[in-house]
Design a protein around this motif. Structure first.
Motif, PDB file in Angstrom:
ATOM      1  N   UNK A   1      52.950  14.907   1.157  1.00 19.30           N
ATOM      2  CA  UNK A   1      52.261  14.033   1.917  1.00 19.30           C
ATOM      3  C   UNK A   1      51.454  13.853   2.700  1.00 19.30           C
ATOM      4  N   UNK A   2      50.791  13.691   2.868  1.00 21.92           N
ATOM      5  CA  UNK A   2      49.690  14.047   4.065  1.00 21.92           C
ATOM      6  C   UNK A   2      49.927  13.263   5.492  1.00 21.92           C
ATOM      7  N   UNK A   3      49.847  13.409   6.742  1.00 26.83           N
ATOM      8  CA  UNK A   3      50.482  12.774   7.472  1.00 26.83           C
ATOM      9  C   UNK A   3      48.600  12.876   8.581  1.00 26.83           C
ATOM     10  N   UNK A   4      47.996  11.627   8.690  1.00 26.95           N
ATOM     11  CA  UNK A   4      47.342  12.054   9.603  1.00 26.95           C
ATOM     12  C   UNK A   4      46.759  10.837  10.563  1.00 26.95           C
ATOM     13  N   UNK A   5      46.470  10.623  11.136  1.00 29.13           N
ATOM     14  CA  UNK A   5      45.881   9.592  12.695  1.00 29.13           C
ATOM     15  C   UNK A   5      44.519   8.869  12.777  1.00 29.13           C
ATOM     16  N   UNK A   6      44.340   7.884  12.863  1.00 26.81           N
ATOM     17  CA  UNK A   6      43.354   6.995  13.444  1.00 26.81           C
ATOM     18  C   UNK A   6      42.954   5.630  13.249  1.00 26.81           C
ATOM     19  N   UNK A   7      42.171   5.071  14.325  1.00 26.56           N
ATOM     20  CA  UNK A   7      42.339   3.578  14.604  1.00 26.56           C
ATOM     21  C   UNK A   7      43.322   3.470  15.061  1.00 26.56           C
ATOM     22  N   UNK A   8      43.816   3.790  15.738  1.00 23.45           N
ATOM     23  CA  UNK A   8      45.208   3.493  15.981  1.00 23.45           C
ATOM     24  C   UNK A   8      46.807   3.383  15.167  1.00 23.45           C
ATOM     25  N   UNK A   9      46.509   4.099  13.769  1.00 21.76           N
ATOM     26  CA  UNK A   9      47.293   3.823  13.050  1.00 21.76           C
ATOM     27  C   UNK A   9      48.083   4.988  12.338  1.00 21.76           C
ATOM     28  N   UNK A  10      49.090   5.659  12.172  1.00 24.44           N
ATOM     29  CA  UNK A  10      48.918   6.397  11.089  1.00 24.44           C
ATOM     30  C   UNK A  10      49.236   6.251   9.221  1.00 24.44           C
TER      31      UNK A  10
END
Length: 164
Positions: free
Chosen positions: A33-42
């Motif tokens: 599972x690749x965990x990313x973040x952006x737009x205030x959300x994980x």
């Protein structure tokens, strides 16, 4: 002085054991599972991955026309989570997991792309045409830290050696 030396040897031995357990887990499991973040959300995304011999870098492919690609392009801090829960669905105490934190970077066309594409294709031959498509991007994750969890709550940290 002898006890300090013994402590260092025990730590090195323990690090090797953790590294061996991590290697076994990532070798056995083809997906993370690749965990990313952006737009205030994980965000979490399942990816097929491969890795180099020293566990310093991991590679995966993604279509360019995705939120995943956009998020990776804006923030390079990521985590990959690999676990074997499917193997031990009846006994949580046997499940192992590793969270690999690091920095991602897109790999452009050229010899480096070809090298990583071969590594990923060797592990996932069914992805060959997908990886070769111009609409697909390759990303490499340079591992900074590994958090290895066993027996539901035993956590050990390991970092790949920075030298050679």
């Amino acid at each position: 002085m002898g006890s300090e030396f013994d402590t260092l040897l025990a730590q090195e031995s323990s690090d090797r054991t953790v590294a061996e357990q991590i290697r076994a887990l990532v070798t056995e499991q083809p997906f993370a599972v690749l965990c990313t973040q952006g737009e205030g959300q994980p965000y979490g995304s399942v990816v097929a991955f491969a890795f180099d011999h020293d566990l310093k870098s991991f590679v995966f492919a993604t279509p360019k026309a995705t939120r995943k690609f956009r998020l990776l392009s804006h923030c390079d801090r990521v985590a990959l989570v690999v676990d074997n829960r499917g193997k031990f669905s009846d006994d949580l105490m046997k499940v192992g997991a590793v969270t690999i934190t690091g920095r991602s970077q897109g790999i452009g066309p050229g010899p480096t792309f070809d090298q990583w594409a071969r590594l990923l294709t060797a592990r996932h031959p069914y992805l060959k045409s997908f990886i070769e498509s111009p609409s697909t991007a390759l990303f490499r994750v340079d591992a900074v830290r590994f958090l290895h969890v066993t027996r539901f709550q035993e956590v050990r940290q390991w970092a790949p050696a920075s030298d050679g």
